[in-house]
Every structure is written in structure tokens, then in C-alpha cells.
Design a protein around this motif. Sequence first.
Motif, PDB file in Angstrom:
ATOM      1  N   ASP A  28       0.804  -1.227   0.000  1.00 32.02           N
ATOM      2  CA  ASP A  28       0.000   0.000   0.000  1.00 32.02           C
ATOM      3  C   ASP A  28       0.837   1.276   0.000  1.00 32.02           C
ATOM      4  N   GLY A  29       2.157   1.150  -0.006  1.00 32.52           N
ATOM      5  CA  GLY A  29       3.037   2.307  -0.066  1.00 32.52           C
ATOM      6  C   GLY A  29       3.157   3.083   1.235  1.00 32.52           C
ATOM      7  N   ILE A  30       2.610   2.564   2.309  1.00 32.73           N
ATOM      8  CA  ILE A  30       2.670   3.235   3.599  1.00 32.73           C
ATOM      9  C   ILE A  30       4.055   3.030   4.214  1.00 32.73           C
ATOM     10  N   ALA A  45       2.604   6.654   7.776  1.00 34.58           N
ATOM     11  CA  ALA A  45       2.410   7.843   6.947  1.00 34.58           C
ATOM     12  C   ALA A  45       2.552   7.461   5.480  1.00 34.58           C
ATOM     13  N   THR A  46       1.880   8.226   4.648  1.00 32.74           N
ATOM     14  CA  THR A  46       2.102   8.087   3.212  1.00 32.74           C
ATOM     15  C   THR A  46       3.409   8.808   2.888  1.00 32.74           C
ATOM     16  N   PRO A  47       4.012   8.524   1.749  1.00 28.86           N
ATOM     17  CA  PRO A  47       5.225   9.266   1.374  1.00 28.86           C
ATOM     18  C   PRO A  47       4.982  10.776   1.326  1.00 28.86           C
ATOM     19  N   GLU A  48       3.805  11.186   0.893  1.00 26.70           N
ATOM     20  CA  GLU A  48       3.483  12.613   0.818  1.00 26.70           C
ATOM     21  C   GLU A  48       3.392  13.237   2.213  1.00 26.70           C
ATOM     22  N   GLN A  49       2.782  12.518   3.142  1.00 27.72           N
ATOM     23  CA  GLN A  49       2.681  13.021   4.513  1.00 27.72           C
ATOM     24  C   GLN A  49       4.059  13.128   5.152  1.00 27.72           C
TER      25      GLN A  49
END
Length: 66
Positions: A28-30, A45-49
Motif C-alpha cells: 500500500d506504499g505506507i 504515513a504516506t510518502p506525501e505526509q
Amino acid sequence: MSENAWQRSSFCGGGGNNCIETLLQPQDGIILMRESQVPEATIAATPEQLAAFIQGVKAGEYDHLI
């Protein structure tokens, strides 16, 4: 989840137990983060966060907390 999948910061030094560790969950990329002294407590966190948080740290947005 494999313990071998956690990555320690290159600044950890000496393999001590006072390190930030990360784990990317490919499904899920988390990104999971934990402090090695308390491995059962994780932050997700997401990569963006995570990028936004790091940018805020660099900009001094959290300096008032110290």
C-alpha cells in the motif's frame, strides 16, 4: 512482518538501541516508523505526509515545541 525489513538510519552508529527505523509496506506504499527503544509503537504515513512533515521540520515549524 519480518524484523529484517526494518531499516535503521545511517546516523544510528554503533548499532545502539536509540535509532529511528523505517519500513515501507509495498502493498500500500505506507511508511512505518518507530524508535528502536520502543519498537511496538509505530507511526504510519504516506510518502506525501512524511515529505510534508520533513519539510516542516526543516522550515522550523516545530521549533516552538522544544
